[in-house]
Design a protein around this motif. Structure first.
Motif, PDB file in Angstrom:
ATOM      1  N   VAL A 128     -11.400   5.889  24.559  1.00 36.69           N
ATOM      2  CA  VAL A 128     -12.641   5.600  23.840  1.00 36.69           C
ATOM      3  C   VAL A 128     -13.399   4.501  24.583  1.00 36.69           C
ATOM      4  CG1 VAL A 128     -11.754   6.326  21.589  1.00 36.69           C
ATOM      5  CG2 VAL A 128     -11.441   3.966  22.328  1.00 36.69           C
ATOM      6  N   ARG A 129     -14.610   4.234  24.153  1.00 34.05           N
ATOM      7  CA  ARG A 129     -15.473   3.252  24.805  1.00 34.05           C
ATOM      8  C   ARG A 129     -14.808   1.865  24.920  1.00 34.05           C
ATOM      9  NH1 ARG A 129     -18.572  -0.234  22.376  1.00 34.05           N
ATOM     10  NH2 ARG A 129     -18.440   0.863  20.399  1.00 34.05           N
ATOM     11  N   ILE A 130     -14.016   1.490  23.904  1.00 32.38           N
ATOM     12  CA  ILE A 130     -13.420   0.148  23.877  1.00 32.38           C
ATOM     13  C   ILE A 130     -12.049   0.070  24.548  1.00 32.38           C
ATOM     14  CG2 ILE A 130     -14.695  -0.540  21.822  1.00 32.38           C
ATOM     15  CD1 ILE A 130     -12.018  -0.072  20.247  1.00 32.38           C
ATOM     16  N   GLY A 131     -11.517   1.190  25.010  1.00 31.99           N
ATOM     17  CA  GLY A 131     -10.208   1.191  25.639  1.00 31.99           C
ATOM     18  C   GLY A 131      -9.510   2.521  25.473  1.00 31.99           C
ATOM     19  N   ALA A 132      -8.204   2.468  25.168  1.00 29.39           N
ATOM     20  CA  ALA A 132      -7.429   3.703  25.002  1.00 29.39           C
ATOM     21  C   ALA A 132      -6.369   3.513  23.935  1.00 29.39           C
ATOM     22  CB  ALA A 132      -6.765   4.085  26.317  1.00 29.39           C
ATOM     23  N   PHE A 133      -6.163   4.570  23.142  1.00 30.99           N
ATOM     24  CA  PHE A 133      -5.096   4.572  22.161  1.00 30.99           C
ATOM     25  C   PHE A 133      -3.891   5.256  22.783  1.00 30.99           C
ATOM     26  CE2 PHE A 133      -8.782   3.891  19.529  1.00 30.99           C
ATOM     27  CZ  PHE A 133      -8.325   2.904  18.655  1.00 30.99           C
ATOM     28  N   VAL A 134      -2.755   4.554  22.720  1.00 28.93           N
ATOM     29  CA  VAL A 134      -1.530   5.037  23.345  1.00 28.93           C
ATOM     30  C   VAL A 134      -0.455   5.182  22.273  1.00 28.93           C
ATOM     31  CG1 VAL A 134       0.287   4.496  25.012  1.00 28.93           C
ATOM     32  CG2 VAL A 134      -2.098   3.915  25.534  1.00 28.93           C
ATOM     33  N   GLU A 135       0.091   6.400  22.170  1.00 25.46           N
ATOM     34  CA  GLU A 135       1.188   6.634  21.225  1.00 25.46           C
ATOM     35  C   GLU A 135       2.444   5.979  21.786  1.00 25.46           C
ATOM     36  OE1 GLU A 135       2.807  10.305  18.652  1.00 25.46           O
ATOM     37  OE2 GLU A 135       2.744  10.656  20.816  1.00 25.46           O
ATOM     38  N   VAL A 136       3.008   5.045  20.998  1.00 21.82           N
ATOM     39  CA  VAL A 136       4.201   4.324  21.425  1.00 21.82           C
ATOM     40  C   VAL A 136       5.389   4.583  20.493  1.00 21.82           C
ATOM     41  CG1 VAL A 136       3.002   2.511  22.695  1.00 21.82           C
ATOM     42  CG2 VAL A 136       3.374   2.247  20.232  1.00 21.82           C
ATOM     43  N   HIS A 137       5.153   5.397  19.467  1.00 24.03           N
ATOM     44  CA  HIS A 137       6.176   5.733  18.471  1.00 24.03           C
ATOM     45  C   HIS A 137       5.702   7.009  17.790  1.00 24.03           C
ATOM     46  CE1 HIS A 137       8.277   5.434  14.562  1.00 24.03           C
ATOM     47  NE2 HIS A 137       9.169   4.695  15.188  1.00 24.03           N
ATOM     48  N   GLU A 138       6.600   7.773  17.247  1.00 19.05           N
ATOM     49  CA  GLU A 138       6.193   9.026  16.603  1.00 19.05           C
ATOM     50  C   GLU A 138       5.248   8.791  15.431  1.00 19.05           C
ATOM     51  OE1 GLU A 138       9.296  11.064  14.246  1.00 19.05           O
ATOM     52  OE2 GLU A 138      10.502   9.299  14.704  1.00 19.05           O
ATOM     53  N   ASN A 139       5.248   7.599  14.850  1.00 19.81           N
ATOM     54  CA  ASN A 139       4.426   7.314  13.678  1.00 19.81           C
ATOM     55  C   ASN A 139       3.157   6.526  13.947  1.00 19.81           C
ATOM     56  OD1 ASN A 139       6.036   8.628  11.751  1.00 19.81           O
ATOM     57  ND2 ASN A 139       7.420   6.883  11.675  1.00 19.81           N
ATOM     58  N   PHE A 140       2.958   5.990  15.130  1.00 18.35           N
ATOM     59  CA  PHE A 140       1.755   5.207  15.370  1.00 18.35           C
ATOM     60  C   PHE A 140       1.446   5.026  16.848  1.00 18.35           C
ATOM     61  CE2 PHE A 140       4.997   2.074  15.700  1.00 18.35           C
ATOM     62  CZ  PHE A 140       5.724   2.115  14.520  1.00 18.35           C
ATOM     63  N   ALA A 141       0.198   4.607  17.055  1.00 18.34           N
ATOM     64  CA  ALA A 141      -0.305   4.334  18.400  1.00 18.34           C
ATOM     65  C   ALA A 141      -0.879   2.923  18.403  1.00 18.34           C
ATOM     66  CB  ALA A 141      -1.388   5.341  18.775  1.00 18.34           C
ATOM     67  N   GLY A 142      -1.032   2.387  19.591  1.00 17.83           N
ATOM     68  CA  GLY A 142      -1.638   1.067  19.745  1.00 17.83           C
ATOM     69  C   GLY A 142      -2.861   1.162  20.633  1.00 17.83           C
ATOM     70  N   LEU A 143      -3.672   0.131  20.580  1.00 19.89           N
ATOM     71  CA  LEU A 143      -4.880   0.083  21.392  1.00 19.89           C
ATOM     72  C   LEU A 143      -4.646  -0.761  22.630  1.00 19.89           C
ATOM     73  CD1 LEU A 143      -7.945   0.552  21.831  1.00 19.89           C
ATOM     74  CD2 LEU A 143      -8.314  -1.577  20.551  1.00 19.89           C
ATOM     75  N   VAL A 144      -5.023  -0.195  23.781  1.00 20.95           N
ATOM     76  CA  VAL A 144      -5.129  -0.965  25.020  1.00 20.95           C
ATOM     77  C   VAL A 144      -6.618  -1.244  25.168  1.00 20.95           C
ATOM     78  CG1 VAL A 144      -4.757  -1.038  27.505  1.00 20.95           C
ATOM     79  CG2 VAL A 144      -3.171   0.263  26.063  1.00 20.95           C
ATOM     80  N   PRO A 145      -7.066  -2.479  24.860  1.00 20.26           N
ATOM     81  CA  PRO A 145      -8.497  -2.763  24.987  1.00 20.26           C
ATOM     82  C   PRO A 145      -8.938  -2.671  26.447  1.00 20.26           C
ATOM     83  CG  PRO A 145      -7.319  -4.624  23.991  1.00 20.26           C
ATOM     84  CD  PRO A 145      -6.304  -3.608  24.402  1.00 20.26           C
ATOM     85  N   ILE A 146     -10.212  -2.440  26.647  1.00 19.68           N
ATOM     86  CA  ILE A 146     -10.746  -2.236  27.999  1.00 19.68           C
ATOM     87  C   ILE A 146     -10.368  -3.375  28.945  1.00 19.68           C
ATOM     88  CG2 ILE A 146     -13.016  -3.225  27.523  1.00 19.68           C
ATOM     89  CD1 ILE A 146     -14.142  -0.856  29.253  1.00 19.68           C
ATOM     90  N   HIS A 147     -10.337  -4.612  28.458  1.00 22.46           N
ATOM     91  CA  HIS A 147     -10.005  -5.744  29.340  1.00 22.46           C
ATOM     92  C   HIS A 147      -8.515  -5.815  29.684  1.00 22.46           C
ATOM     93  CE1 HIS A 147      -9.309  -7.499  25.343  1.00 22.46           C
ATOM     94  NE2 HIS A 147      -8.420  -8.270  25.959  1.00 22.46           N
ATOM     95  N   GLU A 148      -7.685  -4.982  29.045  1.00 24.72           N
ATOM     96  CA  GLU A 148      -6.251  -4.943  29.342  1.00 24.72           C
ATOM     97  C   GLU A 148      -5.847  -3.688  30.115  1.00 24.72           C
ATOM     98  OE1 GLU A 148      -3.900  -7.190  28.867  1.00 24.72           O
ATOM     99  OE2 GLU A 148      -5.160  -8.622  27.797  1.00 24.72           O
ATOM    100  N   LEU A 149      -6.843  -2.948  30.615  1.00 24.65           N
ATOM    101  CA  LEU A 149      -6.547  -1.694  31.301  1.00 24.65           C
ATOM    102  C   LEU A 149      -6.103  -1.861  32.750  1.00 24.65           C
ATOM    103  CD1 LEU A 149      -9.317   0.706  29.980  1.00 24.65           C
ATOM    104  CD2 LEU A 149      -6.871   0.800  29.527  1.00 24.65           C
ATOM    105  N   ALA A 150      -6.578  -2.885  33.411  1.00 23.95           N
ATOM    106  CA  ALA A 150      -6.259  -3.028  34.833  1.00 23.95           C
ATOM    107  C   ALA A 150      -6.418  -4.480  35.242  1.00 23.95           C
ATOM    108  CB  ALA A 150      -7.184  -2.136  35.661  1.00 23.95           C
ATOM    109  N   GLU A 151      -5.937  -4.800  36.442  1.00 28.49           N
ATOM    110  CA  GLU A 151      -6.078  -6.167  36.962  1.00 28.49           C
ATOM    111  C   GLU A 151      -7.545  -6.568  36.991  1.00 28.49           C
ATOM    112  OE1 GLU A 151      -4.052  -8.361  39.229  1.00 28.49           O
ATOM    113  OE2 GLU A 151      -2.138  -7.375  39.071  1.00 28.49           O
TER     114      GLU A 151
END
Length: 174
Positions: free
Chosen positions: A115-138
């Motif tokens: 999404v515009r603000i980052g990416a949602f990553v499934e880290v468990h069968e029941n939920f996902a977390g957000l990687v905000p855009i500023h945490e995507l790369a060095e």
């Protein structure tokens, strides 16, 4: 929310107590939840109270009419003849276990959507977390799609968990 079919249903409503565990039968399914019949009284299990699962597409995918279920009474309003129930309250919150075990760790995940603000990553069968855009790369990425695509397998660090808002904050930065 509920309907009483008769005086017997009203009597059942008057005996229900918050926190009580009861057995009932699913009497109808709506897009917002399902009604459960307990001795002639029909109380609502809101869709949010059906399961801890991260995604489900229809209430009918969780329960079906005629199914016997065990519920927890969340609230009772005798004057308005309503009660709300929960199926998921019978089970431990998987986010609590996840937080206890995974906070601060580096774990695998799968990109659900970018999404515009980052990416949602499934880290468990029941939920996902957000990687905000500023945490995507060095170097900060202007466009999340330049770093990740839907379906990518990634390694993320669990850097924050808000139990109240049920949000997980992740990072791809090394």
């Amino acid at each position: 929310m509920a309907e009483t079919a008769d005086r017997g249903g009203r009597t059942v409503l008057e005996t229900l107590k918050r926190g009580e565990v009861c057995k009932g039968v699913v009497s109808s399914i709506e897009r917002f939840g399902s009604f459960v019949d307990i001795g002639g009284f029909h109380g609502l299990v809101n869709a949010a109270e059906l399961t801890w699962a991260h995604h489900f597409y229809a209430v009918s995918g969780i329960v079906e009419v005629g199914q016997e279920v065990t519920i927890v009474v969340l609230d009772v309003d005798v004057e308005r003849e309503r009660a709300s129930f929960s199926l998921k309250a019978l089970y431990p919150d998987p986010l609590e276990e996840f937080a206890r075990v995974q906070f601060g760790r580096v774990i695998p995940g799968r990109v659900e959507r970018v999404v515009r603000i980052g990416a949602f990553v499934e880290v468990h069968e029941n939920f996902a977390g957000l990687v905000p855009i500023h945490e995507l790369a060095e170097r900060d990425a202007d466009e999340p799609e330049s770093v990740l695509r839907n379906g990518d397998e990634v390694i993320v660090e669990v850097v924050g968990i808000n139990m109240h808002r049920r949000r997980i904050l992740l990072s791809l930065r090394p």
